[in-house]
Motif scaffolding. Structure first.
Motif, PDB file in Angstrom:
ATOM      1  N   GLU A  84       0.836  -1.202   0.000  1.00 65.81           N
ATOM      2  CA  GLU A  84       0.000   0.000   0.000  1.00 65.81           C
ATOM      3  C   GLU A  84       0.868   1.247   0.000  1.00 65.81           C
ATOM      4  OE1 GLU A  84      -1.264   1.191   4.435  1.00 65.81           O
ATOM      5  OE2 GLU A  84      -2.058  -0.754   3.822  1.00 65.81           O
ATOM      6  N   LYS A  85       0.255   2.355  -0.417  1.00 66.64           N
ATOM      7  CA  LYS A  85       0.954   3.632  -0.356  1.00 66.64           C
ATOM      8  C   LYS A  85       1.086   4.023   1.107  1.00 66.64           C
ATOM      9  CE  LYS A  85       1.757   6.064  -3.647  1.00 66.64           C
ATOM     10  NZ  LYS A  85       3.071   6.218  -4.251  1.00 66.64           N
ATOM     11  N   TYR A  86       2.271   4.459   1.483  1.00 71.52           N
ATOM     12  CA  TYR A  86       2.525   4.890   2.853  1.00 71.52           C
ATOM     13  C   TYR A  86       2.389   6.401   2.951  1.00 71.52           C
ATOM     14  CZ  TYR A  86       4.864   5.254   7.366  1.00 71.52           C
ATOM     15  OH  TYR A  86       5.170   5.514   8.676  1.00 71.52           O
ATOM     16  N   SER A  87       2.900   7.096   1.928  1.00 69.09           N
ATOM     17  CA  SER A  87       2.805   8.551   1.835  1.00 69.09           C
ATOM     18  C   SER A  87       2.945   8.910   0.362  1.00 69.09           C
ATOM     19  CB  SER A  87       3.906   9.222   2.669  1.00 69.09           C
ATOM     20  OG  SER A  87       5.180   8.974   2.092  1.00 69.09           O
ATOM     21  N   GLU A  88       3.071  10.172   0.078  1.00 69.15           N
ATOM     22  CA  GLU A  88       3.250  10.596  -1.312  1.00 69.15           C
ATOM     23  C   GLU A  88       4.561  10.086  -1.896  1.00 69.15           C
ATOM     24  OE1 GLU A  88       1.258  12.249  -3.531  1.00 69.15           O
ATOM     25  OE2 GLU A  88      -0.282  11.874  -2.005  1.00 69.15           O
ATOM     26  N   THR A  89       5.569   9.934  -1.057  1.00 68.57           N
ATOM     27  CA  THR A  89       6.900   9.561  -1.552  1.00 68.57           C
ATOM     28  C   THR A  89       7.338   8.151  -1.156  1.00 68.57           C
ATOM     29  OG1 THR A  89       7.963  10.527   0.396  1.00 68.57           O
ATOM     30  CG2 THR A  89       7.675  11.962  -1.533  1.00 68.57           C
ATOM     31  N   LYS A  90       6.540   7.465  -0.340  1.00 69.04           N
ATOM     32  CA  LYS A  90       6.932   6.139   0.144  1.00 69.04           C
ATOM     33  C   LYS A  90       5.818   5.117  -0.056  1.00 69.04           C
ATOM     34  CE  LYS A  90      10.206   7.794   3.567  1.00 69.04           C
ATOM     35  NZ  LYS A  90      10.637   7.741   4.951  1.00 69.04           N
ATOM     36  N   THR A  91       6.247   3.847  -0.184  1.00 69.25           N
ATOM     37  CA  THR A  91       5.329   2.735  -0.404  1.00 69.25           C
ATOM     38  C   THR A  91       5.723   1.569   0.487  1.00 69.25           C
ATOM     39  OG1 THR A  91       4.996   3.394  -2.708  1.00 69.25           O
ATOM     40  CG2 THR A  91       4.461   1.119  -2.162  1.00 69.25           C
ATOM     41  N   VAL A  92       4.730   0.837   0.945  1.00 62.42           N
ATOM     42  CA  VAL A  92       4.974  -0.409   1.686  1.00 62.42           C
ATOM     43  C   VAL A  92       4.989  -1.532   0.658  1.00 62.42           C
ATOM     44  CG1 VAL A  92       4.140  -1.990   3.457  1.00 62.42           C
ATOM     45  CG2 VAL A  92       3.749   0.478   3.701  1.00 62.42           C
ATOM     46  N   ILE A  93       6.072  -2.315   0.664  1.00 62.84           N
ATOM     47  CA  ILE A  93       6.149  -3.481  -0.213  1.00 62.84           C
ATOM     48  C   ILE A  93       6.195  -4.735   0.665  1.00 62.84           C
ATOM     49  CG2 ILE A  93       7.254  -2.216  -2.083  1.00 62.84           C
ATOM     50  CD1 ILE A  93       9.921  -3.532  -1.278  1.00 62.84           C
ATOM     51  N   ARG A  94       5.993  -5.884   0.024  1.00 64.06           N
ATOM     52  CA  ARG A  94       5.985  -7.140   0.781  1.00 64.06           C
ATOM     53  C   ARG A  94       6.948  -8.136   0.159  1.00 64.06           C
ATOM     54  NH1 ARG A  94       2.842 -12.390   0.820  1.00 64.06           N
ATOM     55  NH2 ARG A  94       2.533 -11.887  -1.363  1.00 64.06           N
ATOM     56  N   PHE A  95       7.826  -8.670   0.991  1.00 67.05           N
ATOM     57  CA  PHE A  95       8.643  -9.815   0.621  1.00 67.05           C
ATOM     58  C   PHE A  95       8.060 -11.014   1.353  1.00 67.05           C
ATOM     59  CE2 PHE A  95      12.036  -6.505   0.241  1.00 67.05           C
ATOM     60  CZ  PHE A  95      12.346  -6.707  -1.094  1.00 67.05           C
ATOM     61  N   ALA A  96       8.037 -12.160   0.685  1.00 72.50           N
ATOM     62  CA  ALA A  96       7.555 -13.382   1.327  1.00 72.50           C
ATOM     63  C   ALA A  96       8.568 -14.499   1.099  1.00 72.50           C
ATOM     64  CB  ALA A  96       6.199 -13.788   0.772  1.00 72.50           C
ATOM     65  N   THR A  97       8.924 -15.182   2.165  1.00 73.42           N
ATOM     66  CA  THR A  97       9.819 -16.332   2.076  1.00 73.42           C
ATOM     67  C   THR A  97       8.978 -17.609   2.093  1.00 73.42           C
ATOM     68  OG1 THR A  97      10.099 -16.338   4.472  1.00 73.42           O
ATOM     69  CG2 THR A  97      11.739 -15.126   3.180  1.00 73.42           C
ATOM     70  N   SER A  98       9.605 -18.724   1.740  1.00 70.88           N
ATOM     71  CA  SER A  98       8.868 -19.982   1.710  1.00 70.88           C
ATOM     72  C   SER A  98       9.741 -21.124   2.196  1.00 70.88           C
ATOM     73  CB  SER A  98       8.397 -20.285   0.280  1.00 70.88           C
ATOM     74  OG  SER A  98       9.477 -20.778  -0.498  1.00 70.88           O
ATOM     75  N   TRP A  99       9.204 -22.314   2.130  1.00 74.50           N
ATOM     76  CA  TRP A  99       9.953 -23.506   2.507  1.00 74.50           C
ATOM     77  C   TRP A  99      11.174 -23.684   1.607  1.00 74.50           C
ATOM     78  CZ3 TRP A  99      10.672 -27.070  -1.286  1.00 74.50           C
ATOM     79  CH2 TRP A  99       9.824 -26.977  -2.402  1.00 74.50           C
ATOM     80  N   ALA A 100      11.139 -23.086   0.404  1.00 74.87           N
ATOM     81  CA  ALA A 100      12.216 -23.274  -0.566  1.00 74.87           C
ATOM     82  C   ALA A 100      13.231 -22.126  -0.587  1.00 74.87           C
ATOM     83  CB  ALA A 100      11.615 -23.445  -1.959  1.00 74.87           C
ATOM     84  N   THR A 101      13.043 -21.099   0.219  1.00 74.24           N
ATOM     85  CA  THR A 101      13.967 -19.969   0.230  1.00 74.24           C
ATOM     86  C   THR A 101      15.313 -20.413   0.789  1.00 74.24           C
ATOM     87  OG1 THR A 101      12.119 -18.444   0.576  1.00 74.24           O
ATOM     88  CG2 THR A 101      14.322 -17.610   1.052  1.00 74.24           C
ATOM     89  N   THR A 102      16.373 -20.043   0.092  1.00 70.17           N
ATOM     90  CA  THR A 102      17.724 -20.451   0.504  1.00 70.17           C
ATOM     91  C   THR A 102      18.498 -19.266   1.072  1.00 70.17           C
ATOM     92  OG1 THR A 102      18.666 -19.961  -1.662  1.00 70.17           O
ATOM     93  CG2 THR A 102      17.816 -22.200  -1.320  1.00 70.17           C
TER      94      THR A 102
END
Length: 118
Positions: A84-102
């Protein structure tokens, strides 16, 4: 008609059987351990690099707040989700790990982040 022919019951039972198996003998926790461990490792790296977090998630999902310009550069190298947008100049992003992440993939992401921050 679906209920009368038992199709809805069958699908519900299939989901139930999967959950029954996942919660037997700690399988769910064993299967998710790698994802959580790698998420903690990535969160620590992001914290060391000076990123702030939208929430401090105890799950395999990490929500850093990034400058919009940085997000656009990062998008060229890494897959992540817009949260989601956090402010005019910033954004929230999402990283997701899994059982296969090394570890290798976590360290590769760290190198990419460091390169973009320079």
């Amino acid at each position: 008609i679906v209920k009368q022919h038992g199709a809805l019951l069958a699908k519900g039972r299939v989901c139930g059987v999967q959950f029954d198996a996942l919660f037997t003998d700690g399988l769910y926790f064993t299967a998710s351990k790698n994802a959580i461990d790698k998420a903690i490792k990535l969160k620590n790296i992001l914290r060391e690099l000076g990123f702030e977090f939208y929430i401090d998630s105890p799950t395999n999902q990490i929500f850093p707040i990034v400058e919009n310009s940085f997000m656009e550069k990062l998008r060229e190298h890494v897959k992540f989700s817009f949260w989601e947008k956090y402010s005019e100049t910033k954004t929230v992003i999402r990283f997701a790990t899994s059982w296969a992440t090394t570890d290798e993939s976590i360290y590769k992401l760290e190198d990419i982040l460091k390169g973009l921050l320079l």
